[in-house]
Motif scaffolding. Sequence first.
Motif, PDB file in Angstrom:
ATOM      1  N   TYR A 135       0.792  -1.131   0.122  1.00 28.44           N
ATOM      2  CA  TYR A 135      -0.243   0.014  -0.050  1.00 28.44           C
ATOM      3  C   TYR A 135       0.835   1.253   0.139  1.00 28.44           C
ATOM      4  O   TYR A 135       0.539   2.167  -0.592  1.00 28.44           O
ATOM      5  N   PHE A 147       4.254  -0.750   3.661  1.00 26.90           N
ATOM      6  CA  PHE A 147       3.271  -1.171   4.534  1.00 26.90           C
ATOM      7  C   PHE A 147       2.180  -2.078   3.553  1.00 26.90           C
ATOM      8  O   PHE A 147       1.979  -1.555   2.444  1.00 26.90           O
ATOM      9  N   SER A 149      -0.711  -5.583   3.358  1.00 21.00           N
ATOM     10  CA  SER A 149      -1.383  -6.931   4.229  1.00 21.00           C
ATOM     11  C   SER A 149      -1.036  -7.978   3.308  1.00 21.00           C
ATOM     12  O   SER A 149      -0.620  -8.197   2.454  1.00 21.00           O
ATOM     13  N   LEU A 156      -2.267  -5.322   9.297  1.00 15.52           N
ATOM     14  CA  LEU A 156      -1.587  -4.223   8.694  1.00 15.52           C
ATOM     15  C   LEU A 156      -0.197  -4.541   8.943  1.00 15.52           C
ATOM     16  O   LEU A 156       0.252  -4.801  10.099  1.00 15.52           O
ATOM     17  N   ASN A 178      -6.941  -2.127   1.866  1.00 18.05           N
ATOM     18  CA  ASN A 178      -7.492  -2.043   3.107  1.00 18.05           C
ATOM     19  C   ASN A 178      -8.046  -1.013   3.443  1.00 18.05           C
ATOM     20  O   ASN A 178      -7.384   0.372   3.616  1.00 18.05           O
ATOM     21  N   PHE A 181      -6.771   1.454   6.405  1.00 13.12           N
ATOM     22  CA  PHE A 181      -5.291   2.251   6.181  1.00 13.12           C
ATOM     23  C   PHE A 181      -5.649   3.373   5.456  1.00 13.12           C
ATOM     24  O   PHE A 181      -5.891   3.403   4.172  1.00 13.12           O
ATOM     25  N   ILE A 197      -3.787  -1.204  13.406  1.00 12.88           N
ATOM     26  CA  ILE A 197      -4.724  -0.185  13.056  1.00 12.88           C
ATOM     27  C   ILE A 197      -5.791   0.029  14.122  1.00 12.88           C
ATOM     28  O   ILE A 197      -6.426   1.032  13.872  1.00 12.88           O
TER      29      ILE A 197
END
Length: 283
Positions: A135, A147, A149, A156, A178, A181, A197
């Motif tokens: 991400y 970062f 998943s 995260l 996600n 996030f 998170i």
Amino acid sequence: MRQACDIWIFELLHNNNINSKNSKPQVFYLIRHGTDIVFLYCFVYPHSESFHLLSEIFLLLYTRIHLLYEKIRLFLFFFRLIFADFTIDFEKNNSLTGLNYLNDLYQAILNQQPLSLKYRSFKARSAATFVFYPYLLKEYRNRWFVFGSKKNTRMLYNLALDRILELAPAKDEPYYGNSNFDPSTFFDDIVGVTKGINQHPEEVRFWVNPEHAPYVLTKPIHKSQHLIEQREDGSMVFQITVVINHELQREILGFGDGIRVLYPASLVRFMKSKFRSGSQLYT
């Protein structure tokens, strides 16, 4: 006006191929000549079908400029090797590894491409291979993190690039984002990069001795820091609102006996434990 803007954006993205390796002239042309028309378009036509294309442009520019910054730092490093007399120096880590993955990770984030990662954390006895949805790329103290998943989990993760052993596209895997996030706000209440998170910020109040108080006053531990009390002996009391994580704990421990945590109680207990075990190393 609107039709002209749509044509300009289409030609920039599709005819100039701004994602290609040879797109530097077009990128700099956009920086020099396209800013005014882009901002005008955003304010006049905020709901246009071309608006998402503008977001793509600015994301690309931001990343390209950040990578250019890294290249400049590298250039200055080699420049310093040749010319001993210099006036600007950047913090650096010459032994840092994993930077070769930066471009691949950036492209995967931009194109929402799942990755097959072989990764070994410091605590793991052996490496693990898994599907990862990236991400965001993040730099903290000369160390890069990605970062994202893992497959079949909504958790995260932040993975250090210097712990990645192998990286390849997971071509047959769908990409999952996600919704919990949000990179624009995720780091607002933390020091460093570690945060779950579902973690929430707490008020942390601490006393700083006269020796370190001016330093903490002029270089805050966190942007939420504010002065609560300035005492006659020169010591000060500050408060921040942050998620308590490893980076915050290490930051406070780095001041030694210069900082005393007043609350919360959980952080006070942690500091007591660390100082107690640390003092036993010197007996």
